[in-house]
Design an enzyme around this catalytic site. Structure first.
Site, short mmCIF file in Angstrom:
data_model
loop_
_atom_site.label_atom_id
_atom_site.label_comp_id
_atom_site.label_asym_id
_atom_site.label_seq_id
_atom_site.Cartn_x
_atom_site.Cartn_y
_atom_site.Cartn_z
N GLY A 36 -22.51 23.82 -22.29
CA GLY A 36 -22.10 24.59 -23.46
C GLY A 36 -20.92 25.47 -23.12
O GLY A 36 -19.95 25.04 -22.50
N LYS B 88 0.87 -1.19 0.00
CA LYS B 88 0.00 0.00 0.00
C LYS B 88 0.90 1.23 0.00
O LYS B 88 1.55 1.54 0.99
CB LYS B 88 -0.92 0.02 1.22
CG LYS B 88 -1.94 1.14 1.18
CD LYS B 88 -2.84 1.12 2.40
CE LYS B 88 -3.97 2.14 2.23
NZ LYS B 88 -3.45 3.51 2.02
#
Length: 840
Positions: A713, A254
């Site tokens: 947009g 880890k």
């Protein structure tokens, strides 16, 4: 030095240079820039970010890459951070008149506080740029002059070269090499000491020919052609007390760092954190290493780590390196390969994906910036015990046959030596006596979708952490409690200071008390790579709706394979599945409101048109509502009430949903206002973001809370809930007056008229959507535009991390909806009773 001298020397109305109020970059690593300045005397400007400005030196001959060759560097006034992006012509008659071009840019770091080094007259640092890399020194001379004089020189390392700045200006000039080698090709940096036995640098190996990676990827069982982009939501591990047994598990160390996801599209690399922050510009060495793989398309998953002086991964070194106050060697430890060469590998076995990943790195012979995360098959208990002796945090155990599944799963398990977890900060207790910042943090986790108080942490902080966290928390303070407190808490509840639940911290603790509170909690670190939505194990609200697409009662979609978005290869069925999956988020926006629909029956490449009147062809799930027209007559508009209604709209080719600002049971009284910020030509995205914040701040001055969404947009919507009562005329008058006031106060930034002739270079504050019958796109609605972008609601704190109004194409919007644990418009329900201010 500040920016006073910079401002004094410039007439900002006459020069295109950024003014002294420029905000600058938003990344976390300090930047540098070198600009070639064709002024009266040609020179290079060398600039390092420190203390919120660019510390600047004029270097007449430019930097030399020869070891120890001294170049005069004359200290000049500080420049704003936005100057790092400046290139162009400073007109004659202005200070510094002449042409400016960017020679190089990147990030830099030193050991310790750079301001202290500058004050002492000696700064030893490293650069990570496209042309300038490795170690450098700035040394202040004792020579008396009108401006402080320094010497800039190159340290002896792998990036030293028999070159100088001018040599790198010619077309085709490459990056530097070691002195004496004049090929122009950059030498590979020395290979780092390996962090433990479970990682290795990819090994150079000569091959007879180019590997057909597409064929190799396609040969894996479960592989399929990739639909959409290479950006994949990360798979997450579930915490477990002990590693699983058996040979069907792979065990990796880890790594103590930050999750880092890399995508390659058309050969261009993009890096992002697990919570979506773009880190591409902050790690040019890693980007360069990934580009050297020579791939057109791929997704890689791994961990960003920093190696300390002993060659071990160190989170502390990583944090200080990212702040620019340490010079740790950053490495990208790669442990998975979800896509490669246009092939989707998420349904293949993990052990086969890792085998292909190892082959890719091995064959490419990449520099040491990339490491392969080795694993051990079986022997989980032994690997876990060995990780302790190596000083690692623990291990990750992964099912050998596991698919790559975005989100948390039980096929990836994390086993840690010390018990710990991430929690959301919901408040703090004020400091006492000599304590600075705060006495303790109040923590919460998410259970069944709700934040639940789990206790306090008051140890593990040094003075710098106390000051830094206190400064972060101060602007987040709120009056109302963020979470309810249990009756048995052992501190004066009235003394608690509540904050918005946005900051995530990692805490070590020794189990749970019988009241469900943490025992002996100790602060470990701030987790800036994780959002508050990721904390806890509750399934997000949208997960319920995702299951609905498999409900056999759902009406089938005809022509499901019809391609609706040709550029992205998205079909009608995928559009239906999207609206089904996000129904729990979308329906509160549209249910019961008259709708205007943008229909594209043949996809966006065919004819698209708006429709608002009801038609029987939509079926029984799409209902009609009678609406009074201007001439006194009545028309039937469309409304939907549930997910079947949404699917009925998609069945008829609907892509966009635009609801009224009033509910169907009270059409004459709006309950929300929308300011649509529409940028004209030449307006940068950050100016649109600044405009949205400006609108928010002006509304707050009037006592009105607002919320933000990307439109899908070019622009941004600022949405204001109001208590129904005012008429449409009153609402429109308020919005018009508000927009006019903003345009009048800053005509160089805003305009409040729809005339396109007046909109170049400014943001149009469109208030016209607040009249009866006008509509605006709904949150979570798709847009009929290339890439299938969605209009996505954000928290205000997320807005600065966006790149455009179309930042969330369908797949990314779906991932966001599935990972949200709470509404990004948290607080909307509290704001719906706010009154419309009498604007006069």
């Amino acid at each position: 030095m500040g920016l006073q001298e910079y401002a004094r020397k410039r007439r900002f109305g006459d020069t295109p240079e950024p003014d002294d109020g420029a905000v600058g970059k938003t990344g976390q690593r300090p930047i540098f820039v070198v600009q070639l300045h064709h002024a009266r005397a040609r020179h290079y400007d060398f600039r390092l970010e420190a203390d919120g400005v660019l510390k600047s030196w004029a270097v007449p001959k430019g930097p030399s890459l020869r070891v120890g060759e001294k170049r005069l560097a004359v200290e000049v006034e500080d420049h704003p951070l936005d100057y790092a992006d400046f290139a162009g012509d400073i007109p004659a008659g202005n200070y510094g008149a002449g042409h400016v071009q960017i020679f190089d840019h990147g990030v830099w770091a030193c050991d310790g506080d750079p301001l202290e080094g500058l004050a002492k007259g000696k700064l030893d640092f490293v650069l990570e740029g496209e042309k300038l890399r490795g170690g450098w020194k700035l040394i202040r001379t004792a020579k008396r002059a009108s401006k402080p004089q320094w010497l800039l020189l190159k340290r002896d390392d792998a990036y030293a070269a028999d070159l100088e700045a001018d040599d790198l200006l010619a077309d085709g000039a490459g990056a530097p090499v070691r002195a004496g080698k004049k090929s122009g090709r950059q030498a590979s940096p020395p290979r780092p000491a390996q962090p433990g036995s479970a990682a290795k640098a990819s090994r150079p190996r000569k091959t007879k020919g180019r590997v057909d990676w597409k064929a190799r990827a396609r040969s894996l069982e479960g592989a399929k052609p990739l639909k959409g982009g290479t950006e994949i939501a990360p798979q997450l591990a579930t915490l477990q007390a002990a590693p699983p047994g058996g040979d069907d598990w792979l065990h990796e160390l880890k790594w103590d760092g930050y999750r880092l996801l890399a995508t390659i599209d058309d050969g261009r690399v993009r890096l992002r954190s697990r919570n979506g922050l773009d880190w591409t510009g902050e790690h040019p060495v890693i980007v360069d290493a990934l580009e050297r793989l020579g791939l057109d398309s791929a997704s890689l998953d791994g961990e960003l780590i920093a190696l300390d002086a002993k060659g071990n991964d160190s989170f502390s070194t990583l944090q200080h390196t990212l702040k620019g106050t340490a010079r740790g060697d950053l490495r990208y430890v790669v442990f998975d390969l979800p896509t490669l060469a246009g092939i989707d590998l998420t349904a293949t076995r993990l052990d086969e994906r890792k085998g292909l990943l190892a082959e890719l790195l091995d064959t490419a012979g990449t520099p040491g910036a990339l490491l392969y995360s080795e694993h051990v098959t079986g022997h989980g208990a032994e690997v876990f015990a060995a990780s302790r002796t190596q000083g690692m945090e623990g291990i990750i155990s992964k099912a050998a046959d596991a698919r790559y599944t975005p989100g948390r799963s039980h096929s990836w398990l994390k086993i840690k030596h010390a018990q710990g977890d991430e929690f959301v900060v919901v408040g703090f207790m004020p400091p006492q006596r000599s304590r600075i910042g705060f006495a303790s943090l109040l923590l919460a986790t998410r259970r069944e979708g709700e934040l639940v108080y789990v206790g306090r942490v008051g140890t593990g902080f040094d003075d710098a952490t106390l000051r830094g966290l206190a400064a972060r928390l101060k602007p987040m303070v709120r009056k109302q409690p963020t979470v309810p407190l249990p009756a048995h808490v052992a501190f004066p509840v009235g003394n608690a200071v509540w904050v918005k639940p946005e900051i995530v911290v990692e805490v070590a603790f020794r189990g749970w008390g019988k009241e469900g509170l943490l025992r002996q909690a100790s602060y470990q670190r701030l987790r800036e790579d994780k959002s508050a939505d990721e904390v806890g194990s509750a399934a997000p609200a949208s997960a319920r709706s995702q299951n609905k697409k498999e409900d056999p009662k759902m009406a089938a979609i005809s022509s499901p394979d019809r391609v609706v978005y040709p550029d992205a290869g998205i079909t009608k069925q995928e559009v239906a599945d999207y609206y089904t999956a996000i129904a729990d988020w979308l329906l509160p926006e549209v249910a019961g409101r008259p709708l205007s629909l943008l229909r594209c029956p043949d996809g966006i490449a065919g004819e698209c048109f708006f429709q608002k009147h009801h038609a029987e062809a939509f079926g029984d799930s799409v209902h009609a509502i009678s609406v009074r027209a201007k001439d006194g007559g009545k028309s039937n508009y469309m409304v939907v009430r549930d997910v079947e209604g949404l699917r009925g709209l998609v069945q008829m080719g609907t892509l966009e949903l635009h609801p009224w600002g009033a509910r169907g049971d009270d059409l004459e009284h709006p309950d929300r206002l929308v300011f649509d910020l529409d940028p004209g030509d030449g307006v940068a995205w950050k100016a649109v973001v600044a405009a949205a914040r400006d609108v928010r701040d002006r509304l707050e001055e009037l006592g009105m809370q607002s919320f933000v969404r990307l439109t899908g947009g070019k622009g941004i919507h600022v949405v204001v809930p109001i208590a129904p009562g005012p008429s449409w005329t009153q609402a429109k008058t308020f919005c018009e007056g508000f927009a006019d006031a903003m345009a009048s106060s800053a005509p160089e930034r805003y305009v409040a008229t729809a005339s396109k002739a007046l909109r170049d270079g400014v943001v149009f504050i469109d208030w016209l959507r607040n009249s009866r019958g006008a509509t605006s796109v709904a949150s979570w609605s798709l847009r009929a535009r290339p890439g299938a972008p969605a209009a996505v609601p954000l928290r205000w704190s997320e807005l600065g991390r966006t790149a455009s109004g179309a930042d969330y194409p369908l797949a990314r919007a779906l991932r966001r909806a599935s990972s949200l644990g709470s509404d990004p418009w948290e607080g909307w329900s509290d704001a719906v009773e706010q009154s419309l201010v009498d604007w006069s």
